[in-house]
Design a protein around this motif. Structure first.
Motif, mmCIF file in Angstrom:
data_model
loop_
_atom_site.group_PDB
_atom_site.id
_atom_site.type_symbol
_atom_site.label_atom_id
_atom_site.label_comp_id
_atom_site.label_asym_id
_atom_site.label_seq_id
_atom_site.Cartn_x
_atom_site.Cartn_y
_atom_site.Cartn_z
ATOM 1 N N CYS A 177 137.624 48.605 70.087
ATOM 2 C CA CYS A 177 136.954 48.586 71.395
ATOM 3 C C CYS A 177 137.691 49.434 72.419
ATOM 4 N N GLN A 178 139.004 49.516 72.303
ATOM 5 C CA GLN A 178 139.753 50.409 73.189
ATOM 6 C C GLN A 178 139.344 51.859 72.947
ATOM 7 N N GLU A 179 139.082 52.194 71.695
ATOM 8 C CA GLU A 179 138.626 53.553 71.383
ATOM 9 C C GLU A 179 137.243 53.802 71.965
ATOM 10 N N LEU A 180 136.336 52.833 71.852
ATOM 11 C CA LEU A 180 135.023 52.997 72.486
ATOM 12 C C LEU A 180 135.177 53.155 73.995
ATOM 13 N N ALA A 181 136.002 52.317 74.595
ATOM 14 C CA ALA A 181 136.222 52.383 76.049
ATOM 15 C C ALA A 181 136.802 53.734 76.453
ATOM 16 N N ARG A 182 137.744 54.247 75.668
ATOM 17 C CA ARG A 182 138.351 55.546 75.969
ATOM 18 C C ARG A 182 137.284 56.631 76.055
ATOM 19 N N ARG A 183 136.293 56.549 75.178
ATOM 20 C CA ARG A 183 135.251 57.573 75.135
ATOM 21 C C ARG A 183 134.328 57.527 76.356
ATOM 22 N N PHE A 184 134.297 56.390 77.049
ATOM 23 C CA PHE A 184 133.439 56.250 78.235
ATOM 24 C C PHE A 184 134.256 56.058 79.514
ATOM 25 N N ALA A 185 135.543 56.309 79.447
ATOM 26 C CA ALA A 185 136.444 56.046 80.580
ATOM 27 C C ALA A 185 136.096 56.852 81.831
ATOM 28 N N GLN A 186 135.482 58.006 81.677
ATOM 29 C CA GLN A 186 135.156 58.866 82.815
ATOM 30 C C GLN A 186 133.706 58.711 83.281
ATOM 31 N N ASP A 187 132.995 57.718 82.758
ATOM 32 C CA ASP A 187 131.568 57.574 83.037
ATOM 33 C C ASP A 187 131.248 56.555 84.134
ATOM 34 N N HIS A 188 132.273 56.069 84.814
ATOM 35 C CA HIS A 188 132.082 55.127 85.939
ATOM 36 C C HIS A 188 131.260 53.906 85.531
ATOM 37 N N ILE A 189 131.592 53.345 84.379
ATOM 38 C CA ILE A 189 130.905 52.153 83.871
ATOM 39 C C ILE A 189 131.275 50.960 84.749
ATOM 40 N N GLU A 190 130.264 50.174 85.130
ATOM 41 C CA GLU A 190 130.485 48.989 85.962
ATOM 42 C C GLU A 190 130.221 47.680 85.214
ATOM 43 N N LEU A 191 129.551 47.768 84.075
ATOM 44 C CA LEU A 191 129.186 46.588 83.302
ATOM 45 C C LEU A 191 129.001 46.990 81.850
ATOM 46 N N VAL A 192 129.470 46.120 80.934
ATOM 47 C CA VAL A 192 129.260 46.339 79.505
ATOM 48 C C VAL A 192 128.414 45.183 78.995
ATOM 49 N N ILE A 193 127.413 45.512 78.171
ATOM 50 C CA ILE A 193 126.496 44.501 77.649
ATOM 51 C C ILE A 193 126.208 44.772 76.180
ATOM 52 N N GLY A 194 126.074 43.702 75.403
ATOM 53 C CA GLY A 194 125.711 43.827 74.001
ATOM 54 C C GLY A 194 124.937 42.605 73.561
ATOM 55 N N PRO A 195 124.196 42.721 72.466
ATOM 56 C CA PRO A 195 123.435 41.578 71.959
ATOM 57 C C PRO A 195 124.329 40.612 71.188
ATOM 58 N N VAL A 196 123.982 39.322 71.248
ATOM 59 C CA VAL A 196 124.676 38.335 70.419
ATOM 60 C C VAL A 196 124.422 38.727 68.968
ATOM 61 N N THR A 197 125.339 38.707 68.070
ATOM 62 C CA THR A 197 126.627 38.076 68.063
ATOM 63 C C THR A 197 127.735 39.129 68.120
ATOM 64 N N GLY A 198 127.683 40.117 67.236
ATOM 65 C CA GLY A 198 128.736 41.127 67.212
ATOM 66 C C GLY A 198 128.846 41.897 68.507
ATOM 67 N N GLY A 199 127.708 42.168 69.145
ATOM 68 C CA GLY A 199 127.711 42.875 70.424
ATOM 69 C C GLY A 199 128.416 42.099 71.520
ATOM 70 N N LEU A 200 128.428 40.777 71.403
ATOM 71 C CA LEU A 200 129.134 39.931 72.373
ATOM 72 C C LEU A 200 130.633 40.193 72.271
ATOM 73 N N LEU A 201 131.162 40.216 71.049
ATOM 74 C CA LEU A 201 132.590 40.475 70.866
ATOM 75 C C LEU A 201 132.961 41.861 71.385
ATOM 76 N N LEU A 202 132.139 42.845 71.048
ATOM 77 C CA LEU A 202 132.417 44.213 71.481
ATOM 78 C C LEU A 202 132.319 44.353 72.995
ATOM 79 N N SER A 203 131.296 43.745 73.609
ATOM 80 C CA SER A 203 131.146 43.889 75.060
ATOM 81 C C SER A 203 132.343 43.292 75.782
ATOM 82 N N HIS A 204 132.831 42.169 75.300
ATOM 83 C CA HIS A 204 133.994 41.539 75.931
ATOM 84 C C HIS A 204 135.223 42.445 75.861
#
Length: 193
Positions: free
Chosen positions: A52-79
């Motif tokens: 997830c740190q690698e995913l975050a690194r790829r979007f670090a310059q995109d001014h993300i204000e909220l991360v969202i994913g579907p239950v179940t695996g997406g919940l772990l990743l969004s957190h």
């Protein structure tokens, strides 16, 4: 922290048996030489955090204000991606077959949102989450995936980053070369060797 390459991620997924090789009967009834069991890697908090740190690194310059994913695996990743980006992290759930927000979660209009998902085959769940974001006036700024196994067919109309791209062959029982060669089905909990 060091950048993870696609080769690094695939090696981790194979070592944790999140990507299995063998002869698998899929839920769809099709046969495949590859099976993805994402929870074999996601059961390890340290690996989940690193991916997830690698995913975050790829979007670090995109001014993300909220991360969202579907239950179940997406919940772990969004957190974990939200933690790495320093943002809120929420998740969607199905209610009567429709993807929705519950638990008092809100997406203020104009919020820049990153949608995350563990494994994408057709992209249906990601599109449903994007619709939830759009209906609330949020702006889908990108999509982050652990594994894209769509073979390039899942297009979300926004920048999409996948840590691994898998082209997974599937066959009907009649056309399966693994069946024709007499290879028995592999139990999903084994390596297929």
């Amino acid at each position: 922290m060091e950048t993870l390459t696609e080769k690094d991620v695939l090696k981790l997924l194979e070592e944790t048996k999140a990507v299995l090789h063998g002869h698998f009967l899929l839920t769809s009834g099709l046969h495949s030489p590859v099976y993805v069991e994402k929870f074999n890697v996601l059961q390890h908090p340290a690996y989940t955090q690193r991916l997830c740190q690698e995913l975050a690194r790829r979007f670090a310059q995109d001014h993300i204000e909220l991360v969202i994913g579907p239950v179940t695996g997406g919940l772990l990743l969004s957190h974990e991606v939200g933690k790495a980006l320093g943002t809120r992290a929420i998740f969607t759930e199905r209610v009567d077959g429709k993807m929705t927000l519950k638990r008092g979660f809100e997406i203020p209009a104009g919020t820049r949102v990153l949608v995350v998902e563990d494994v994408v085959t057709t992209g249906g769940s990601v599109r449903e989450v994007m619709q939830v974001v759009n209906e609330r006036g949020g702006i889908v700024a990108g999509v982050g995936l652990l594994v894209d196994r769509s073979g390039g067919k899942a297009d979300f109309g926004v920048r999409t980053e996948a840590l691994v791209h898998l082209t997974v062959e599937t066959y009907t029982a009649q056309d399966c070369p693994l069946c024709k060669s007499g290879q028995p089905f592999t139990k999903r909990g084994s390596t297929g060797k």
